[in-house]
Write an enzyme that holds these catalytic residues in place. Structure first.
Site, PDB file in Angstrom:
ATOM      1  N   VAL A  72    -112.118  40.232  -3.129  1.00 27.13           N
ATOM      2  CA  VAL A  72    -112.384  40.487  -4.542  1.00 27.13           C
ATOM      3  C   VAL A  72    -111.215  41.228  -5.160  1.00 27.13           C
ATOM      4  CG1 VAL A  72    -113.842  41.831  -6.120  1.00 27.13           C
ATOM      5  CG2 VAL A  72    -114.888  40.611  -4.199  1.00 27.13           C
ATOM      6  N   CYS A  73    -110.803  40.816  -6.365  1.00 24.79           N
ATOM      7  CA  CYS A  73    -109.832  41.610  -7.118  1.00 24.79           C
ATOM      8  C   CYS A  73    -110.256  41.641  -8.571  1.00 24.79           C
ATOM      9  CB  CYS A  73    -108.421  41.064  -6.955  1.00 24.79           C
ATOM     10  SG  CYS A  73    -108.181  39.500  -7.792  1.00 24.79           S
ATOM     11  N   ALA A  74    -109.369  42.079  -9.457  1.00 21.89           N
ATOM     12  CA  ALA A  74    -109.751  42.252 -10.855  1.00 21.89           C
ATOM     13  C   ALA A  74    -109.992  40.919 -11.537  1.00 21.89           C
ATOM     14  CB  ALA A  74    -108.699  43.063 -11.596  1.00 21.89           C
ATOM     15  N   MET A 100    -113.565  40.563 -10.682  1.00 21.97           N
ATOM     16  CA  MET A 100    -114.533  41.519 -11.228  1.00 21.97           C
ATOM     17  C   MET A 100    -114.848  41.214 -12.693  1.00 21.97           C
ATOM     18  SD  MET A 100    -115.596  43.460  -8.857  1.00 21.97           S
ATOM     19  CE  MET A 100    -116.382  44.920  -9.551  1.00 21.97           C
TER      20      MET A 100
END
Lengths: 375, 187
Positions: A72-74, A100
């Site tokens: 998961v990242c931004a 996210m």
């Protein structure tokens, strides 16, 4: 090995069904500490992507092989890069589509229960941000309460259910997220209601949401009645739907109560908050099911993913409803408050119609948890 | 006004992780102590470049926005701790203001970008690398308090000034990295 895309909807299913998931969150540590994907059976490893540019060998042993691993990242880009490296090292791995950002935007519509004569109450759970919106459906008509800004989710849902949106309410002027209410009303010809005491600075037309106002939804005339309940804001208004549900907005949550400070007037409003929670709500039937506008922690979710609880149970269990001394209550809701929501002052401006940021800017403003409560 | 950088890197229009990937690569061609300017449009690059710089030991100096472009300034390595200071005449940060108001001058020998993002009001900027060619801007009769980030560059500068016949030179320790007073900016 392979890289597979996982959508926010799939993560939501895993959360609600309490499935295990291993999340490798590659955002920087500050962002991760501030806000992450919460799950009952989720495990986490946070290593910023920029610490992995030279290789992922060191973290491979830390990744489990008996459950799904989700990177998961931004926004997605960095998670794809890291997922590729993990796959090259011989592991199957998922990445979160849209990062996210998409998690923050995702809404899961869940039926809360039936209303008189085939009517239905739906809760739209925004898992990533903890926002809850509602749609009351009855024989061809619908009313929406506290819609978030993803207006198509609501208009499409209404189409699917073959109902016409007639009434759109905001329980108060929101400070933690951007309201979709006004835009849904504009798109559908519905009436948009806002409490006038919260609306002194708004620059658009609205119908005043006054204490005692009642609208009927559908042929079976399901009643949506307004109850003035200030404290989070001076205009905050609750709804009683079909004598069965109490929609509390940001006044009362499952495991916490509203904070009075987001419009800068904590000292002035703490008395109103006390009055609402300890007098007005006490006069209501204890069997009403409380439906708040937010949840703060996933422990507040029921087995089916809804956020709802009997009012009488909250009187017994919610700490914020059991502070006898007024003095102590005042301290609890004005001292040691959690940090304020990201960009809350700008968000209030948007909800007043004073500024109109583009979609990208709105997304940035809403990053992070909602933080509307005091526990 | 533009801030002087030794190397510029264009990351405009690139989404995460590319600004950091390119910055890491570009740093290979930057010399220790030099300033890299990273031009980016991805808002996430602010927090990430700062966190990345800290984690690998570069000095993140600051970011300013110009016409919708974020200009990040990073000084390579920037780690000049643990070097023995040789110049003997020193004072502490705390003593500086009292002493300097009695007719002395504060000489900030950090790079222009570091000075731009925060310096002591009234101090004069001459980066260490330019000092030798700009000696005529300094007055030999005036007390000169030399300051940098951690005391290393100012130590070298003080030695250099002493060599050139300046007798009233004082090195300020530990320097701007632990300066608690007000900061002026020149952005």
């Amino acid at each position: 090995m392979t890289i597979i895309k996982m959508t926010a909807a799939q993560v939501a299913r895993k959360l609600i069904e309490k499935q295990p998931l291993f999340i490798l969150d590659v955002r920087n540590t500050d962002a991760y500490d501030d806000w992450k994907i919460e799950g009952h059976n989720f495990e986490y490893l946070n290593i910023p992507y920029f610490d992995l540019l030279d290789g992922v060998e060191e973290i491979i042993p830390k990744l489990p092989t008996d459950k799904d691993v989700l990177v998961v990242c931004a926004k997605e880009g960095s998670s794809v890069m890291v997922a590729e490296m993990v796959a090259e090292a011989g592991r199957d791995v998922f990445y979160l589509e849209g990062g996210m950002k998409s998690w923050s935007s995702y809404l899961e519509p869940i039926k809360v229960g039936d209303l008189t004569d085939g009517g239905e109450m739906y809760q739209f759970v925004r898992l990533g941000k903890g926002c809850l919106s509602y749609m009351v459906i009855s024989e061809g008509e619908a009313a929406i309460i506290d819609a978030v800004r993803f207006t198509e989710v609501f208009t499409n849902f209404a189409k699917e259910k073959n109902v016409e949106i007639k009434h759109v309410f905001d329980t108060h002027l929101h400070a933690d997220h951007i309201s979709g209410g006004r835009h849904i009303a504009e798109a559908t010809g519905a009436t948009y209601y806002l409490p006038p005491k919260d609306a002194e600075e708004v620059v658009f037309d609205y119908t005043p949401l006054e204490d005692g106002l009642t609208v009927k939804v559908g042929a079976s005339q399901i009643e949506v009645g307004a109850l003035y309940s200030p404290g989070h804001t001076i205009g905050s208004t609750s709804f009683i739907v079909d004598s069965k549900y109490l929609l509390t907005g940001d006044i009362l949550f499952i495991d916490s109560i509203g904070r009075p400070d987001l419009a800068g007037l904590a000292e002035d409003w703490v008395g109103d908050l006390r009055e609402t929670l300890y007098r007005r709500y006490r006069e209501l039937v204890e069997d009403l099911i409380v439906l708040p506008a937010h949840f703060m922690i996933i422990e507040e979710l029921n087995e089916d993913g809804t956020v709802a609880k009997r009012l009488g149970d909250l009187f017994a269990e919610n700490h914020g409803l059991n502070i006898e001394s007024e003095e102590e209550f005042r301290h609890t809701v004005t001292d040691n408050l959690p940090p304020q929501p990201n960009a809350y002052q700008q968000i209030r401006q948007v909800n007043m119609g004073k500024i109109t940021p583009d979609n990208e800017e709105q997304t940035e403003m809403e990053i992070g948890p909602n933080r509307c409560a005091v526990r | 006004m533009s801030i002087k950088a030794d190397v510029q890197l264009d990351c405009k229009g690139l989404a995460c992780p590319m600004p950091i990937v390119k910055t890491k690569k570009a740093m290979n061609d930057v010399e220790d102590g030099q300033i890299l300017e990273v031009q980016a449009t991805d808002k996430g690059s602010i927090a990430d470049l700062k966190a990345w710089s800290d984690s690998v030991g570069h000095q993140y100096i600051g970011t300013k926005e110009e016409d919708g472009v974020l200009l990040h300034y990073i000084r390579k390595s920037g780690d000049d701790h643990n070097v023995e200071q040789k110049y003997e005449n020193t004072i502490t940060n705390e003593e500086l203001i009292d002493r300097a108001t009695n007719g002395g001058i504060i000489l900030d020998v950090r790079e222009e970008a570091e000075y731009a993002f925060g310096h002591i009001e009234g101090s004069k900027s001459i980066p260490m690398g330019e000092l030798e060619n700009r000696l005529e801007e300094l007055d030999k009769d005036q007390e000169i308090f030399v300051i940098c980030r951690t005391g290393t560059r100012s130590d070298l500068a003080a030695q250099k000034l002493a060599e050139k016949g300046f007798t009233k030179v004082v090195n300020v320790l530990p320097g701007m990295s632990s300066w608690n007073g007000d900061l002026a900016k020149k952005l």
